[in-house]
Design a protein around this motif. Structure first.
Motif, PDB file in Angstrom:
ATOM      1  N   HIS A  11       9.690  -2.250 -13.614  1.00  0.00           N
ATOM      2  CA  HIS A  11       8.623  -2.549 -12.913  1.00  0.00           C
ATOM      3  C   HIS A  11       8.384  -3.718 -12.033  1.00  0.00           C
ATOM      4  N   ALA A  12       7.266  -3.713 -12.066  1.00  0.00           N
ATOM      5  CA  ALA A  12       6.928  -4.248 -11.374  1.00  0.00           C
ATOM      6  C   ALA A  12       5.943  -5.307 -12.227  1.00  0.00           C
ATOM      7  N   ILE A  13       5.420  -6.815 -12.437  1.00  0.00           N
ATOM      8  CA  ILE A  13       4.809  -7.948 -13.561  1.00  0.00           C
ATOM      9  C   ILE A  13       3.598  -8.311 -12.190  1.00  0.00           C
ATOM     10  N   HIS A  14       3.053  -8.615 -13.397  1.00  0.00           N
ATOM     11  CA  HIS A  14       2.256  -9.167 -12.005  1.00  0.00           C
ATOM     12  C   HIS A  14       1.203 -10.784 -12.598  1.00  0.00           C
ATOM     13  N   ASP A  15       2.272 -11.051 -13.283  1.00  0.00           N
ATOM     14  CA  ASP A  15       2.238 -12.171 -13.487  1.00  0.00           C
ATOM     15  C   ASP A  15       3.693 -12.812 -13.899  1.00  0.00           C
ATOM     16  N   CYS A  16       3.470 -14.667 -12.697  1.00  0.00           N
ATOM     17  CA  CYS A  16       5.182 -14.923 -12.293  1.00  0.00           C
ATOM     18  C   CYS A  16       5.326 -16.021 -13.082  1.00  0.00           C
ATOM     19  N   PRO A  17       5.778 -16.738 -14.117  1.00  0.00           N
ATOM     20  CA  PRO A  17       5.858 -18.265 -14.382  1.00  0.00           C
ATOM     21  C   PRO A  17       6.975 -19.664 -13.507  1.00  0.00           C
ATOM     22  N   HIS A  18       7.037 -18.400 -12.660  1.00  0.00           N
ATOM     23  CA  HIS A  18       8.641 -19.358 -11.200  1.00  0.00           C
ATOM     24  C   HIS A  18       7.504 -19.129 -10.183  1.00  0.00           C
ATOM     25  N   VAL A  19       6.468 -18.016  -9.719  1.00  0.00           N
ATOM     26  CA  VAL A  19       5.995 -18.992  -9.311  1.00  0.00           C
ATOM     27  C   VAL A  19       5.524 -20.029  -8.238  1.00  0.00           C
ATOM     28  N   ASP A  20       4.608 -20.719  -9.604  1.00  0.00           N
ATOM     29  CA  ASP A  20       3.698 -22.132  -9.522  1.00  0.00           C
ATOM     30  C   ASP A  20       5.144 -23.282  -9.344  1.00  0.00           C
ATOM     31  N   ALA A  21       6.417 -23.270  -9.187  1.00  0.00           N
ATOM     32  CA  ALA A  21       7.608 -23.818  -8.765  1.00  0.00           C
ATOM     33  C   ALA A  21       7.241 -24.385  -7.530  1.00  0.00           C
ATOM     34  N   ILE A  22       7.414 -22.725  -6.878  1.00  0.00           N
ATOM     35  CA  ILE A  22       7.732 -23.158  -5.188  1.00  0.00           C
ATOM     36  C   ILE A  22       6.506 -22.852  -4.839  1.00  0.00           C
ATOM     37  N   LYS A  23       4.778 -22.704  -5.214  1.00  0.00           N
ATOM     38  CA  LYS A  23       3.704 -23.079  -4.406  1.00  0.00           C
ATOM     39  C   LYS A  23       4.022 -23.579  -2.971  1.00  0.00           C
ATOM     40  N   GLU A  24       4.884 -24.467  -3.038  1.00  0.00           N
ATOM     41  CA  GLU A  24       4.408 -25.637  -1.741  1.00  0.00           C
ATOM     42  C   GLU A  24       5.295 -24.497  -0.915  1.00  0.00           C
ATOM     43  N   GLU A  25       6.349 -24.092  -1.056  1.00  0.00           N
ATOM     44  CA  GLU A  25       7.155 -23.648   0.133  1.00  0.00           C
ATOM     45  C   GLU A  25       6.829 -22.282   1.090  1.00  0.00           C
ATOM     46  N   LEU A  26       6.256 -21.463  -1.010  1.00  0.00           N
ATOM     47  CA  LEU A  26       5.545 -19.998  -0.375  1.00  0.00           C
ATOM     48  C   LEU A  26       4.530 -20.483   1.414  1.00  0.00           C
TER      49      LEU A  26
END
Length: 252
Positions: free
Chosen positions: A126-141
């Motif tokens: 299933h899909a999660i709505h909050d991922c703690p690993h997103v912030d680490a690559i916010k700049e790249e995204l």
């Protein structure tokens, strides 16, 4: 039985898509799996389990487009690699089966277009709505452009970039390094990449634009995390020539 394009013989039940026997079974011992345009199918797992959908064709990479019911029915992609895996008996269950009213009963097929757990058609996660690993690559995204996304999709259609691997069937992109590598149903080079580059958690399937986090071991909902939504929107524009119809935060 004479083979037809997009019709396959597979060792799975027509009722629930579960494996019925050995992949070495031939001919009449197998069931037909009809993926031709216009075929009515029933989803076997996940939040859309038991919903009746339609095969609406294939994209330019040969992946199957499946439209869920309703006026605003979502169109999802079923990767063509599922066919090879099904024919070889490598799946525990088919992601969808041919719909038969007598076999499956009368299905209303009510769509849940903004369901909070939209993930892959296979229903394995299933899909999660909050991922703690997103912030680490916010700049790249945030630096992703439509032109770069087009280049990534073009590379994915050609081959995995792992040395010596020419896989075209199930390629993913690491959203930190931008490497295009094949997934777990191919030669698992994205899995190996994540093991070597342990901070490279978040990836996207180039066929269906689904997001997976290796750190969370789950799909990421593409509408509820802003940086992911923006990346999804960019790839959607690069792939289909238009922005995402659903607004950010559309979960119900």
């Amino acid at each position: 039985w004479k083979p037809k394009e997009d019709v396959f013989l597979v060792p799975y039940s027509q009722k629930d898509g579960k494996k019925t026997g050995d992949a070495k079974q031939k001919g009449d011992n197998r069931e037909k799996w009809d993926l031709r345009k216009g075929t009515k199918v029933m989803i076997t797992g996940g939040r859309y389990e038991n919903d009746v959908a339609s095969i609406v064709g294939k994209d330019n990479q040969g992946h199957y487009r499946v439209q869920l019911p309703g006026e605003d029915g979502i169109t999802k992609t079923m990767g063509s690699w599922f066919v090879e895996a099904a024919v070889n008996g490598d799946l525990e269950q088919l992601p969808l089966v041919i719909y038969n009213a007598e076999l499956h009963g009368d299905k209303k097929g009510l769509v849940r277009p903004n369901d909070p757990d939209v993930g892959s058609l296979s229903g394995y996660a299933h899909a999660i709505h909050d991922c703690p690993h997103v912030d680490a690559i916010k700049e790249e995204l945030s630096q992703l452009t439509v032109d770069e996304a087009k280049g990534i999709l073009s590379q994915a259609a050609k081959s995995c970039t792992w040395k010596g691997c020419n896989n075209k069937k199930e390629n993913w992109v690491c959203l930190k390094s931008r490497r295009v590598l094949c997934g777990r149903f191919a030669n698992k080079h994205m899995v190996l990449h994540n093991k070597k580059a342990t901070e490279h958690h978040i990836t996207m399937g180039t066929a269906d634009l689904s997001f997976w986090c290796y750190g969370c071991r789950s799909y990421i909902h593409h509408l509820t995390i802003r940086p992911i939504y923006d990346v999804y929107n960019t790839f959607h524009l690069a792939k289909f020539g238009e922005k995402v119809a659903q607004p950010f935060g559309a979960t119900g």
